[in-house]
Design an enzyme around this catalytic site. Structure first.
Site, mmCIF file in Angstrom:
data_model
loop_
_atom_site.group_PDB
_atom_site.id
_atom_site.type_symbol
_atom_site.label_atom_id
_atom_site.label_comp_id
_atom_site.label_asym_id
_atom_site.label_seq_id
_atom_site.Cartn_x
_atom_site.Cartn_y
_atom_site.Cartn_z
ATOM 1 C CG ASP A 63 -1.758 1.226 1.381
ATOM 2 O OD1 ASP A 63 -1.564 2.182 0.613
ATOM 3 O OD2 ASP A 63 -2.621 1.231 2.278
ATOM 4 C CG ASN A 90 1.021 2.075 -12.999
ATOM 5 O OD1 ASN A 90 0.585 2.737 -13.934
ATOM 6 N ND2 ASN A 90 0.353 1.047 -12.475
ATOM 7 C CB SER A 141 2.342 12.564 -15.323
ATOM 8 O OG SER A 141 1.525 13.709 -15.262
ATOM 9 C CE1 TYR A 155 -5.445 10.996 -12.077
ATOM 10 C CE2 TYR A 155 -5.811 12.241 -14.098
ATOM 11 C CZ TYR A 155 -5.219 11.185 -13.430
ATOM 12 O OH TYR A 155 -4.393 10.324 -14.116
ATOM 13 C CE LYS A 159 -1.609 10.743 -12.205
ATOM 14 N NZ LYS A 159 -0.685 9.675 -11.756
ATOM 15 C CB THR A 190 -6.417 0.908 -19.123
ATOM 16 O OG1 THR A 190 -6.714 2.231 -18.631
ATOM 17 C CG2 THR A 190 -5.157 0.962 -19.969
#
Length: 285
Positions: A63, A90, A141, A155, A159, A190
């Site tokens: 984690d 990632n 990123s 969000y 980044k 994805t």
């Protein structure tokens, strides 16, 4: 301690968020390329189910928000393979909603993973890279890390932080023989837009219907129809690591390239319009 070279491995990769999505694909590509992989994630069973078992694979529970776990995972990697050559940060998730719609608990949870978690793992890995005077830190990123927009503001702010951290790492690590690259994927096919990787703000404010509301609807339509091929992204990561002089930034996808060009043009035009006022604030002497 096992010497990596004795195992015949090309490099030792440490990949967070490796149980699924882009992380798992990068792990698979790295293994197929003759590398050893430390695949880190919250669920070790899921990692093994996805990647199988191999002498070149070390699944570790991690984690990223737990600094002690990060240190333990890196120690396990060093004990198994002797060093870490490539770190791929990632692990992360998204939040879709206007800034005002974004709940404090969701924002803090996302920062804990996307920013503070990345820092935990990076701090744990760097001592072994510094000892070898070699290595490559790769921070994932986003297209939203270069330009923000309606619906993904908070969000994108995580980044943006990753971009700033990587710029500094690039300058700090270069004299030590260690590379740092921030990778900026566009929309890849994805599960990122699924509920497993993206929190959709439950509060909906009608005043934002034409901005963040439109982005909510577009995200639903785009899900699993994104233009980017994630297997090609994984292949690109191998080319990045093999490059003798890796870049600070690596945009991936024609959508990211277009977004960067559009923002650069906007900034250039706006700066030109306001340059007189911008330049008027220095002392006269």
């Amino acid at each position: 301690m096992v010497d990596t070279q004795q195992g015949g491995f090309k490099r030792v990769w440490f990949i967070t968020g490796a149980s699924r999505g882009i992380g798992a694909l990068i792990a698979e590509a790295a293994l197929a390329d003759g590398n050893a992989v430390v695949a880190a994630g919250r669920n070790v069973k899921a990692i093994v189910e996805r990647l199988g078992e191999s002498p070149a694979l070390l699944p570790v529970a991690l984690d990223v928000t737990d600094e002690a776990q990060a240190k333990a995972a890196v120690q396990a990697a060093v004990e198994k393979f002797g060093r870490v050559d490539v770190l791929v940060n990632n692990a992360g998730f998204g939040l879709l909603g206007a800034v005002e719609e974004s709940a404090d608990k969701d924002v803090r949870r996302m920062y804990d993973t996307n920013v503070f978690g990345l820092l935990n793992v990076t701090r744990a890995v760097l001592p072994t890279m510094r000892a070898k005077r070699s290595g490559h830190v790769i921070n994932i990123s986003s297209i939203g890390g270069y330009r923000a927009g309606a619906g993904f503001g908070v969000y994108s702010s995580t980044k943006f932080a990753v971009e700033g951290i990587t710029e500094s790492l690039y300058a700090e690590l270069k004299p030590l023989g260690i590379h740092a690259t921030v990778v900026e994927p566009g929309y890849f096919r994805t599960d990122f837009l699924d509920g497993s990787s993206l929190i959709v703000a439950p509060e909906v404010i009608d005043d934002y219907d034409e901005t963040s509301g439109a982005v909510r609807r577009k995200a639903t339509q785009m899900n699993h129809n994104q233009p980017g091929d994630p297997k090609k992204l994984a292949a690109a990561m191998l080319k990045l690591v093999d490059a003798p002089t890796p870049p600070l930034r690596l945009p991936l996808g024609t959508d990211t390239l277009a977004a960067i060009a559009a923002k650069n043009e906007y900034v250039t035009q706006e700066t030109e319009i306001w340059k007189e006022l911008s330049g008027s604030t220095d002392f006269a002497d």
